[in-house]
Design an enzyme around this catalytic site. Structure first.
Site, PDB file in Angstrom:
ATOM      1  N   ASP A  89      36.379 -15.035  14.821  1.00  0.00           N
ATOM      2  CA  ASP A  89      35.225 -15.861  14.443  1.00  0.00           C
ATOM      3  C   ASP A  89      34.699 -15.285  13.127  1.00  0.00           C
ATOM      4  O   ASP A  89      34.345 -14.107  13.052  1.00  0.00           O
ATOM      5  CB  ASP A  89      34.163 -15.804  15.548  1.00  0.00           C
ATOM      6  N   ASP A 100      30.893 -21.405   9.178  1.00  0.00           N
ATOM      7  CA  ASP A 100      31.209 -20.617  10.370  1.00  0.00           C
ATOM      8  C   ASP A 100      32.430 -21.278  11.017  1.00  0.00           C
ATOM      9  O   ASP A 100      32.434 -22.500  11.205  1.00  0.00           O
ATOM     10  CB  ASP A 100      29.966 -20.693  11.281  1.00  0.00           C
ATOM     11  N   HIS A 159      25.603 -24.573  17.058  1.00  0.00           N
ATOM     12  CA  HIS A 159      24.272 -24.307  16.502  1.00  0.00           C
ATOM     13  C   HIS A 159      24.115 -24.899  15.114  1.00  0.00           C
ATOM     14  O   HIS A 159      25.112 -25.161  14.440  1.00  0.00           O
ATOM     15  CB  HIS A 159      24.061 -22.785  16.434  1.00  0.00           C
ATOM     16  N   HIS A 167      21.939 -19.050  13.070  1.00  0.00           N
ATOM     17  CA  HIS A 167      21.808 -19.730  14.364  1.00  0.00           C
ATOM     18  C   HIS A 167      20.464 -20.426  14.443  1.00  0.00           C
ATOM     19  O   HIS A 167      19.460 -19.801  14.746  1.00  0.00           O
ATOM     20  CB  HIS A 167      21.927 -18.732  15.529  1.00  0.00           C
ATOM     21  N   GLU A 192      31.331 -25.313  18.605  1.00  0.00           N
ATOM     22  CA  GLU A 192      32.273 -24.269  19.009  1.00  0.00           C
ATOM     23  C   GLU A 192      32.527 -24.244  20.509  1.00  0.00           C
ATOM     24  O   GLU A 192      31.892 -23.498  21.237  1.00  0.00           O
ATOM     25  CB  GLU A 192      31.861 -22.890  18.493  1.00  0.00           C
ATOM     26  N   GLU A 281      36.239 -23.436  16.460  1.00  0.00           N
ATOM     27  CA  GLU A 281      34.953 -23.780  15.836  1.00  0.00           C
ATOM     28  C   GLU A 281      35.157 -24.306  14.424  1.00  0.00           C
ATOM     29  O   GLU A 281      35.986 -23.799  13.677  1.00  0.00           O
ATOM     30  CB  GLU A 281      34.060 -22.527  15.761  1.00  0.00           C
TER      31      GLU A 281
END
Ligand code: CO
Length: 296
Positions: A89, A100, A159, A167, A192, A281
């Site tokens: 990640d 992300d 998020h 986040h 994700e 994700e």
């Protein structure tokens, strides 16, 4: 039509962060192999991000088997990959504008478990448009993962991503919920899905290698003060690893900052019964007629 300008500089920086990240994710995933150290892959990815003009938005997360998130190599870490399920990640920011992404590299032979969150993410992305409820996205993710005979991890979620904030709202659940909110044009969100062959919950382990600023206040100890200066200047409110700190005796300095409530830690999250966890994700920008995947 909304009056949000998706060609503005901030969205361009989100896109730039996403382009850098997509390339680094794929290159880092290629390096994962039996016998390679975790530290080598983490440092490769973090250095490559800087080479390409971004900054890591958080330490590269390398989660093995039952680990779901928040694991990153410690200083001098000698752990090597085995025949395991590995989740990478990774995050990038350009002037605080974020992307992300995550991918599972499976060296353990659990092909379907690796595939389930990929298919769930793809199905959820097809539903994204202004007005879609985050609860509908969660229901779709849950449906796809359970159709494989696995469970979504229900206490981890996607998020929102805002300037220097990794986040934020809205939360994108990995199961059907009745409390969803509607996505709007211009929202930057990470979706994700996590899948597991266990019961579908993670709990906090004892290891802690990732931290973030909680509350800035004066501290007398020299190394702790040096670390705090670096944190406020370089990482601001974004998560960082102990191995990123330049001060000598970084480990001790960090523990001191934590004891004083200046930083907080992110304990490694593990599947509650020790079962495998897979993940996928992407970061998206919601557009008038769907979405743009910045990390494709
Ligand atoms: Co994320």
């Amino acid at each position: 039509m909304s009056d949000i300008d998706l060609s503005s500089e901030s969205y361009e920086k989100n896109r730039e962060a996403g382009r850098i990240l997509a390339q680094v994710r794929d290159e880092a995933a290629d390096k994962v192999d039996v016998g390679v150290t975790h530290l080598e892959v983490a440092e490769f990815a973090e250095n490559r991000i800087r080479e390409l003009g971004g900054e890591p938005a958080f330490p590269v997360n390398i989660s093995i088997d039952e680990e779901a998130a928040h694991a990153t190599p410690k200083i001098g870490d000698e752990s090597v990959f085995g025949e395991e399920m590995i989740n990478l990640d990774i995050g990038v920011h350009v002037d605080g504008w974020l992307a992300d992404t995550a991918i599972t590299v499976d060296l353990s032979g659990h092909t379907e478990l690796k595939e389930a969150p990929e298919q769930a993410l793809e199905a959820a992305l097809e539903l994204v448009e202004p007005g879609v409820s985050t609860g509908e996205l969660g229901a779709e993710i849950e449906d796809v993962i359970t159709s494989y005979g696995f469970n979504p991890v229900v206490n981890l979620t996607g998020h929102g991503l805002e300037h220097w904030q990794q986040h934020t709202q809205p939360t994108i659940p990995n199961r059907a919920v009745s409390t969803g909110v509607e996505l709007e044009v211009g929202d930057v969100v990470a979706i994700e899905p996590f899948a597991t062959d266990g019961s579908g919950k993670v709990r906090e382990g004892s290891k802690e290698e990732i931290f973030a600023l909680e509350h800035e206040r004066p501290i007398r100890n020299r190394q702790a003060r040096e670390a705090l200066d670096q944190i406020t200047e370089e990482f601001r409110t974004l998560p960082f690893a102990i191995r990123w700190l330049d001060t000598d005796r970084a480990e001790m300095a960090l523990r001191r900052l934590k004891r004083n409530g200046i930083v907080h830690g992110y304990p490694v999250l593990k599947e509650a019964d020790g079962h495998l966890v897979s993940q996928k994700e992407h970061t998206i920008i919601v557009t008038e007629d769907g979405c743009e995947i910045t990390t494709a």
